[in-house]
Enzyme design. Structure first.
Site, PDB file in Angstrom:
ATOM      1  N   TRP A 174       0.775  -1.219   0.028  1.00  0.00           N
ATOM      2  CA  TRP A 174      -0.047  -0.014   0.070  1.00  0.00           C
ATOM      3  C   TRP A 174       0.924   1.305  -0.039  1.00  0.00           C
ATOM      4  O   TRP A 174       1.918   1.233   0.590  1.00  0.00           O
ATOM      5  CB  TRP A 174      -0.793  -0.190   1.092  1.00  0.00           C
ATOM      6  CG  TRP A 174      -1.897   1.204   1.123  1.00  0.00           C
ATOM      7  CD1 TRP A 174      -3.005   1.332   0.699  1.00  0.00           C
ATOM      8  CD2 TRP A 174      -1.703   2.486   2.173  1.00  0.00           C
ATOM      9  NE1 TRP A 174      -3.637   2.443   0.956  1.00  0.00           N
ATOM     10  CE2 TRP A 174      -2.859   3.253   2.005  1.00  0.00           C
ATOM     11  CE3 TRP A 174      -0.640   2.923   2.842  1.00  0.00           C
ATOM     12  CZ2 TRP A 174      -2.826   4.316   2.206  1.00  0.00           C
ATOM     13  CZ3 TRP A 174      -0.814   4.046   3.445  1.00  0.00           C
ATOM     14  CH2 TRP A 174      -1.818   4.852   3.206  1.00  0.00           C
ATOM     15  N   SER A 194       2.683  -7.541   1.596  1.00  0.00           N
ATOM     16  CA  SER A 194       1.508  -6.680   2.448  1.00  0.00           C
ATOM     17  C   SER A 194       0.327  -6.793   1.485  1.00  0.00           C
ATOM     18  O   SER A 194      -0.077  -7.658   1.159  1.00  0.00           O
ATOM     19  CB  SER A 194       2.212  -5.541   2.496  1.00  0.00           C
ATOM     20  OG  SER A 194       1.340  -4.503   3.626  1.00  0.00           O
ATOM     21  N   PHE A 208       2.708   5.852   7.963  1.00  0.00           N
ATOM     22  CA  PHE A 208       2.482   4.386   7.673  1.00  0.00           C
ATOM     23  C   PHE A 208       3.851   3.576   7.356  1.00  0.00           C
ATOM     24  O   PHE A 208       4.413   2.523   7.552  1.00  0.00           O
ATOM     25  CB  PHE A 208       1.697   4.221   6.439  1.00  0.00           C
ATOM     26  CG  PHE A 208       1.096   2.839   6.326  1.00  0.00           C
ATOM     27  CD1 PHE A 208      -0.012   2.423   6.997  1.00  0.00           C
ATOM     28  CD2 PHE A 208       1.340   2.080   5.157  1.00  0.00           C
ATOM     29  CE1 PHE A 208      -0.760   1.361   6.833  1.00  0.00           C
ATOM     30  CE2 PHE A 208       1.012   0.570   5.140  1.00  0.00           C
ATOM     31  CZ  PHE A 208       0.002   0.313   5.868  1.00  0.00           C
ATOM     32  N   LEU A 209       4.724   4.490   6.543  1.00  0.00           N
ATOM     33  CA  LEU A 209       6.122   3.879   6.176  1.00  0.00           C
ATOM     34  C   LEU A 209       6.983   3.585   7.431  1.00  0.00           C
ATOM     35  O   LEU A 209       7.767   2.803   7.597  1.00  0.00           O
ATOM     36  CB  LEU A 209       6.784   4.936   5.314  1.00  0.00           C
ATOM     37  CG  LEU A 209       6.131   5.219   3.897  1.00  0.00           C
ATOM     38  CD1 LEU A 209       7.132   5.965   3.135  1.00  0.00           C
ATOM     39  CD2 LEU A 209       5.996   3.820   3.160  1.00  0.00           C
ATOM     40  N   ALA A 210       7.039   4.908   8.459  1.00  0.00           N
ATOM     41  CA  ALA A 210       7.512   4.462   9.496  1.00  0.00           C
ATOM     42  C   ALA A 210       7.111   3.252  10.424  1.00  0.00           C
ATOM     43  O   ALA A 210       7.780   2.548  10.930  1.00  0.00           O
ATOM     44  CB  ALA A 210       7.445   6.004  10.466  1.00  0.00           C
ATOM     45  N   LEU A 211       5.879   3.156  10.639  1.00  0.00           N
ATOM     46  CA  LEU A 211       5.409   1.900  11.291  1.00  0.00           C
ATOM     47  C   LEU A 211       5.998   0.677  10.634  1.00  0.00           C
ATOM     48  O   LEU A 211       6.229  -0.307  11.155  1.00  0.00           O
ATOM     49  CB  LEU A 211       3.744   1.869  10.848  1.00  0.00           C
ATOM     50  CG  LEU A 211       2.739   2.467  11.779  1.00  0.00           C
ATOM     51  CD1 LEU A 211       1.445   2.249  11.648  1.00  0.00           C
ATOM     52  CD2 LEU A 211       3.199   2.040  13.321  1.00  0.00           C
ATOM     53  N   GLN A 212       6.233   0.676   9.316  1.00  0.00           N
ATOM     54  CA  GLN A 212       6.613  -0.568   8.803  1.00  0.00           C
ATOM     55  C   GLN A 212       8.018  -1.052   9.113  1.00  0.00           C
ATOM     56  O   GLN A 212       8.347  -2.109   8.815  1.00  0.00           O
ATOM     57  CB  GLN A 212       6.623  -0.150   7.158  1.00  0.00           C
ATOM     58  CG  GLN A 212       5.281   0.145   6.829  1.00  0.00           C
ATOM     59  CD  GLN A 212       5.103  -0.044   5.248  1.00  0.00           C
ATOM     60  OE1 GLN A 212       5.975  -0.553   4.568  1.00  0.00           O
ATOM     61  NE2 GLN A 212       4.090   0.560   4.664  1.00  0.00           N
ATOM     62  N   ASP A 247       7.336  -7.087  13.057  1.00  0.00           N
ATOM     63  CA  ASP A 247       6.358  -6.505  12.490  1.00  0.00           C
ATOM     64  C   ASP A 247       5.183  -6.063  13.191  1.00  0.00           C
ATOM     65  O   ASP A 247       4.497  -6.814  13.820  1.00  0.00           O
ATOM     66  CB  ASP A 247       5.980  -7.448  11.261  1.00  0.00           C
ATOM     67  CG  ASP A 247       4.985  -6.879  10.203  1.00  0.00           C
ATOM     68  OD1 ASP A 247       4.491  -5.805  10.243  1.00  0.00           O
ATOM     69  OD2 ASP A 247       4.985  -7.452   9.199  1.00  0.00           O
ATOM     70  N   HIS A 256       8.294  -4.907   8.898  1.00  0.00           N
ATOM     71  CA  HIS A 256       7.160  -5.346   7.974  1.00  0.00           C
ATOM     72  C   HIS A 256       8.077  -5.172   6.288  1.00  0.00           C
ATOM     73  O   HIS A 256       7.118  -5.576   5.488  1.00  0.00           O
ATOM     74  CB  HIS A 256       6.503  -4.039   7.948  1.00  0.00           C
ATOM     75  CG  HIS A 256       4.849  -4.214   7.313  1.00  0.00           C
ATOM     76  ND1 HIS A 256       4.264  -5.378   7.286  1.00  0.00           N
ATOM     77  CD2 HIS A 256       4.374  -3.656   6.005  1.00  0.00           C
ATOM     78  CE1 HIS A 256       3.234  -5.240   6.427  1.00  0.00           C
ATOM     79  NE2 HIS A 256       3.223  -4.473   5.525  1.00  0.00           N
TER      80      HIS A 256
END
Length: 257
Positions: A22, A82, A143-147, A207, A235
């Protein structure tokens, strides 16, 4: 009808289609394409609405899988990361004769948490949808930082993902919203029980989006499939551990002959 962006590189009679996650695009594979291109003919794809595949709005999972199939080789190994893992899985369900093997990376057949199932809280996904309309770019960056959170190379990995996003046109808000809707609603657990092809599942132990608790649950549900957990990855294991990530893919190619 718009074509989706598709690049074929490498050599080898085994074709490998790579589907990103995503908010991203095919640039995410830059860290592993050199290792894989001498073993596979690689098909790098920007999913409809992402990267260089502009002009698409929100799509259902089935429509996205169908669109990618239209440009795909007659037979290939399909690898999806993903959200891309759901697209590759849907391709395997719809056209199993075209899929030599299915590989999912940091993916879940059901991303949203249910009563009996660990996952992302539905309200978190709904919150992302709300934030998208408020502050598009910041939401994608969060969202990228979460990954990559939790890995030793988290900052560097997040930078690599951010670079992939920023180097190309941003996806439309409609495409991003449609992708979140797929993550919020789709459940392929039962549909994938009787897949006829080899099925390899790769995960990162750290993850924060796809909990490692699902690994043994899916081992039980899909006993024919094989799972590998990268101990220090989150992730995006192909970004943090490219060499280790490629090993099971090369072993799979050997098994397929």
């Amino acid at each position: 009808m718009n074509d989706i962006w598709w690049q074929t590189i490498g050599e080898g009679d085994c074709h490998l289609v790579l589907l990103h996650g995503w908010g991203l695009n095919a640039q995410v594979w830059d860290c592993i394409t050199p290792q894989l291109a001498s073993h596979f003919t690689l098909h790098l794809v920007d999913l409809p609405g992402y990267g260089r595949s502009g002009g698409f709005g929100a799509m259902s999972l089935e429509a996205m899988a169908q669109r990618v199939l239209e440009q795909a080789p007659p037979q290939a190994v399909w690898l999806g990361w993903s959200l891309g893992g759901l697209v590759a899985s849907q391709v395997a369900i719809m056209r199993p004769e075209r899929v030599q093997a299915l590989v999912t990376v940091a993916s879940s057949p059901c991303f949203a948490a249910r009563d009996d199932w660990p996952g992302i809280k539905p309200e978190v996904l709904a919150g992302f949808q709300q934030q998208l309309s408020d502050d598009f770019q910041r939401t994608v960056e969060r969202f990228l930082a979460l990954q990559t959170m939790g890995t030793e190379s988290a900052r560097q990995d997040a930078r690599a993902l951010k670079q992939a996003v920023l180097s190309l046109p941003m996806p439309s808000a409609e495409a991003l919203n449609g992708g979140l809707e797929i993550l919020r609603t789709v459940d392929l657990r039962q549909a994938l029980v009787r897949l006829p092809m080899p099925f390899l599942r790769l995960y990162g132990r750290l993850d924060g989006l796809v909990p490692r608790k699902i690994v043994p649950l899916l081992d039980d549900l899909w006993p024919e499939s094989e799972s590998i957990l990268f101990d220090k990855a989150a992730h995006a294991p192909f970004v943090s551990h490219p060499a280790a990530f490629c090993e099971p893919l090369l072993a799979l190619k050997t098994r397929l002959g």
